[in-house]
Design a protein around this motif. Structure first.
Motif, PDB file in Angstrom:
ATOM      1  N   VAL A  72       0.833  -1.210   0.000  1.00  8.38           N
ATOM      2  CA  VAL A  72       0.000   0.000   0.000  1.00  8.38           C
ATOM      3  C   VAL A  72       0.863   1.254   0.000  1.00  8.38           C
ATOM      4  CG1 VAL A  72      -1.772   1.298   1.251  1.00  8.38           C
ATOM      5  CG2 VAL A  72      -1.838  -1.205   1.260  1.00  8.38           C
ATOM      6  N   GLN A  73       0.480   2.210  -0.830  1.00  5.14           N
ATOM      7  CA  GLN A  73       1.052   3.556  -0.749  1.00  5.14           C
ATOM      8  C   GLN A  73      -0.094   4.552  -0.676  1.00  5.14           C
ATOM      9  OE1 GLN A  73       3.453   4.889  -4.100  1.00  5.14           O
ATOM     10  NE2 GLN A  73       4.038   6.798  -3.067  1.00  5.14           N
ATOM     11  N   VAL A  74       0.022   5.514   0.251  1.00  3.52           N
ATOM     12  CA  VAL A  74      -1.001   6.544   0.415  1.00  3.52           C
ATOM     13  C   VAL A  74      -0.421   7.880  -0.051  1.00  3.52           C
ATOM     14  CG1 VAL A  74      -2.591   7.679   2.027  1.00  3.52           C
ATOM     15  CG2 VAL A  74      -1.845   5.321   2.471  1.00  3.52           C
ATOM     16  N   LEU A  75      -1.171   8.599  -0.874  1.00  2.00           N
ATOM     17  CA  LEU A  75      -0.769   9.941  -1.289  1.00  2.00           C
ATOM     18  C   LEU A  75      -1.650  10.963  -0.569  1.00  2.00           C
ATOM     19  CD1 LEU A  75      -0.369   9.456  -5.163  1.00  2.00           C
ATOM     20  CD2 LEU A  75       1.404   9.339  -3.383  1.00  2.00           C
ATOM     21  N   GLU A  76      -1.009  11.933   0.074  1.00  2.00           N
ATOM     22  CA  GLU A  76      -1.743  12.926   0.864  1.00  2.00           C
ATOM     23  C   GLU A  76      -1.289  14.331   0.494  1.00  2.00           C
ATOM     24  OE1 GLU A  76      -4.314  13.321   2.911  1.00  2.00           O
ATOM     25  OE2 GLU A  76      -3.722  15.425   3.100  1.00  2.00           O
TER      26      GLU A  76
END
Lengths: 160, 525
Positions: free
Chosen positions: B74-78
């Protein structure tokens, strides 16, 4: 009134207080220009413009394009019509040929567009016409002569 | 006699008030609590499957936590420099820059804070509460209903705020007396059997604190509910002095009854919680779990899917806005439609219509700090809410650190509709000036005790551009928007994709449903 009802319902989901607050009629303004009008202010001396601010809980009472713009539209489109940029953006109205003809901004103000809310429920026909003409003749825009003025009758005809 | 469900509810509401009404509605299946029924426990992600989560609010971090646990990469972009989204708290020392460039520095003493977004967690928001439990977020009661707080209208009782207990007790007493009279005069004989009539009268005497003759009068009995003129004490000359009810017409004409049932809806009735120290304790707890997955300062500009996966472009704010391309097999997009509607994407026409026709409501909140907790010291108000028809709508007193001395921070207003637009158009210092003015008409102490104030107007919040989404036609657009079609690689989630809009519970439930669909796609091909 579809729009207003929608707003009321949505706000009501979050807090019943919002529902009642929005649904209420405005308190009657005090006597024009009298001492009693200022006596309700406790912490600052209101200007003439301040008197119109928040006079109705459900509508905008400012009259004239500049006053309407400054009391509502400037919040997102900014005081000089320059717009703003964040994760998304608010379009600049300055130097914007999209608002050359009055019909487009009239429609957008009444009905909203994408995330912009509809304002048909809180502005009357004259206020919409005035603010449409204001943004089309300020911020580097000069569209009135070529494209004509918006009138309250035009706005009424545009309402759905 | 048969009654429709609607008629029955109407009768219950008339006879017993809105509290009983809601209770009846719940048992009849009208008002529903959260559908959450325990941890999701996904497992068996295909080896090497990669998921991009867009947005590190509660929906995005829920998705990230559970998908990683299921075995996904998982990678989260914020967009922001920190996690939480609208689950957000401003404390002393924080700065906040709104659209337009105005920066506010929070000057509150230690312990004071403002939750600009969500501020309460009802007992029936099972998902939020379960994550708080699992992630170790300490909770404390949030006081929604306070009988000693005020109801206030500028045009009622000469603008004098009225104690909630006075209006509530007297309204209930007068209505019970009226209904008892009508019952005794036979006006309800068509609706009520003789047996029920006796029970109804007995219940009205109990409920409305009526005399044996069904009258609502000044007495020790009624004063035990509305309060005495002089409270009973101990020792010499301590006998209480009963108070006089407000006449029925004054109560009715005041319109203050409009707020009596505010704390009765399922999202506002007891028990309600708040995280100790501010709502973003939840965000911080999630961030401790999944912070290593989050890429901050990433402004997503494009999100495209095809049969092989998803390609996302973002601008790296720490690298001068340099474009970065990332790919994945799947994507959970929790970006608010206010932002998504301006991005490049190739979602279906149904989803695009939902996105492009959702507008975002404005809302404004104020945090006002005062030199002393005068609402407690002078007025014995400990937590709870005062409602007013003034543009601030309400004042909420802190549900924590009671009697602690020193400064205290009030929620100085919570504003919607036309008033919110006007506050939004002001600069922060002007907003606070108005909030202090209006609050001073309820609490004159404002003038002397005001210390500092901040405001957050949601249309000016850079990461969302609004408070929450409002559907143009939810019946038409909702299911297509929340359904991940077989050919799709992207699933949408967030509070806007729930029937609990603007509540954190809606965001989490939406995320849980979204990742179940994604997992189904990923594991069943």
């Amino acid at each position: 009134m579809k729009t207003l009802t929608k707003t009321l319902l949505a706000a009501g989901l979050l807090t019943g207080a919002a529902l009642t607050a929005i649904a209420q009629d405005a308190p009657a303004p005090e006597a024009e220009g009298g001492e009693s009008r200022t006596s309700e202010f406790r912490t600052f001396d209101p200007t003439e413009d301040d008197w119109e601010t928040f006079r109705s809980s459900g509508e905008i009472t400012h009259q004239g394009g500049e006053a309407v713009y400054n009391s509502v539209c400037a919040g997102c489109h900014m005081p000089e019509g320059e717009g703003a940029d964040g994760a998304g953006y608010y379009p600049a109205l300055a130097d914007n040929e999209m608002i050359a003809a009055p019909s487009y901004p009239t429609y957008v103000i009444l009905e909203g567009q994408k995330a912009m809310p509809p304002f048909a429920g809180i502005l009357d026909d004259q206020q919409v016409a005035d603010v449409v003409n204001y943004i089309r003749s300020n911020f580097g825009n000069d569209f009135i002569e070529e494209w004509g003025e918006a009138t309250a009758e035009d706005v009424e005809a545009t309402r759905q | 006699m048969t009654m429709t469900r609607r008629e029955l509810l109407g009768a219950v509401g008339l006879a017993a008030g809105s509290a009983a009404m809601y209770s009846a509605m719940v048992s009849l299946g009208f008002a529903q609590a959260s559908t959450y029924d325990g941890p999701i426990n996904l497992s068996g992600a295909p080896d090497g499957s990669r998921v991009l989560v867009l947005g590190a609010g509660l929906a995005g971090m829920t998705a990230a936590l559970e998908l990683r646990s299921a075995g996904y990469e998982v990678q989260v972009l914020e967009y922001r420099e920190k996690a939480g989204g609208r689950c957000w708290t401003l404390r002393g020392g924080d700065t906040y820059t709104e659209l337009g460039g105005a920066t506010q520095t929070v000057d509150f003493d230690e312990g004071g804070y403002l939750n600009p977004g969500p501020w309460r967690i009802p007992y029936n928001h099972h998902a939020v509460l379960d994550y708080c439990k699992r992630l170790g977020v300490r909770l404390e009661p949030f006081i929604q209903k306070n009988h000693n707080a005020y109801l206030h209208r500028s045009d009622a009782f000469d603008g004098e705020p009225q104690r909630f207990r006075h209006i509530a007790t007297d309204y209930r007493g007068h209505v019970a007396e009226l209904l008892a009279k009508a019952t005794n005069q036979g006006a309800l004989d068509q609706e009520v059997t003789a047996d029920d009539k006796e029970k109804l009268l007995a219940s009205l005497r109990e409920y409305g604190v009526l005399t044996d003759d069904n009258a609502y009068v000044s007495s020790d009995d009624t004063s035990d509910y509305r309060g005495y003129d002089r409270e009973p004490g101990g020792g010499r000359d301590a006998k209480g002095v009963a108070s006089d009810p407000i006449p029925m017409s004054d109560i009715l004409q005041s319109d203050l009854w409009r707020w009596l049932s505010d704390a009765e809806s399922v999202h506002h009735q007891n028990t309600i919680f708040q995280p100790v120290g501010g709502m973003d304790m939840i965000a911080q707890a999630f961030e401790r779990e999944v912070g290593d997955l989050i890429t901050y300062n990433a402004k997503v500009t494009s999100m495209l899917q095809d049969e092989d996966g998803v390609t996302v472009l973002y601008e790296d704010a720490q690298d001068g806005g340099a474009p970065v391309e990332v790919t994945a097999d799947w994507c959970v997009c929790t970006i608010p439609f206010s932002i998504l509607g301006q991005m490049e994407h190739n979602l279906s026409s149904d989803k695009t219509r939902a996105i492009d026709t959702m507008y975002y409501a404005g809302s404004v909140k104020f945090g006002l700090e005062f030199n002393r907790r005068f609402w407690e010291e002078d007025e014995h108000i400990y937590g709870g809410i005062t409602y007013t028809d003034l543009p601030i709508s309400l004042i909420s007193y802190p549900s924590n650190d009671y009697l602690s001395g020193g400064k205290g921070v009030l929620l100085g207003g919570y504003v919607w509709g036309a008033n919110a637009y006007q506050f939004n158009a002001m600069q922060p210092e002007d907003r606070v000036k108005w909030a202090v003015e209006y609050g001073s008409r309820i609490h004159p102490q404002y003038s002397d005790e005001f210390s500092s104030g901040i405001s957050v107007s949601w249309h000016k919040v850079p990461f969302v551009l609004g408070c929450y989404g409002i559907w143009d036609d939810k019946d038409r657009d909702y299911e297509p928007a929340v359904t991940m079609e077989p050919e799709e690689r992207i699933v949408l989630a967030g509070e806007h994709l729930s029937y609990l809009p603007a509540w954190q519970e809606g965001a989490i439930l939406s995320a849980l449903d979204a990742i179940q669909q994604l997992h189904q796609h990923a594991t069943n091909g």
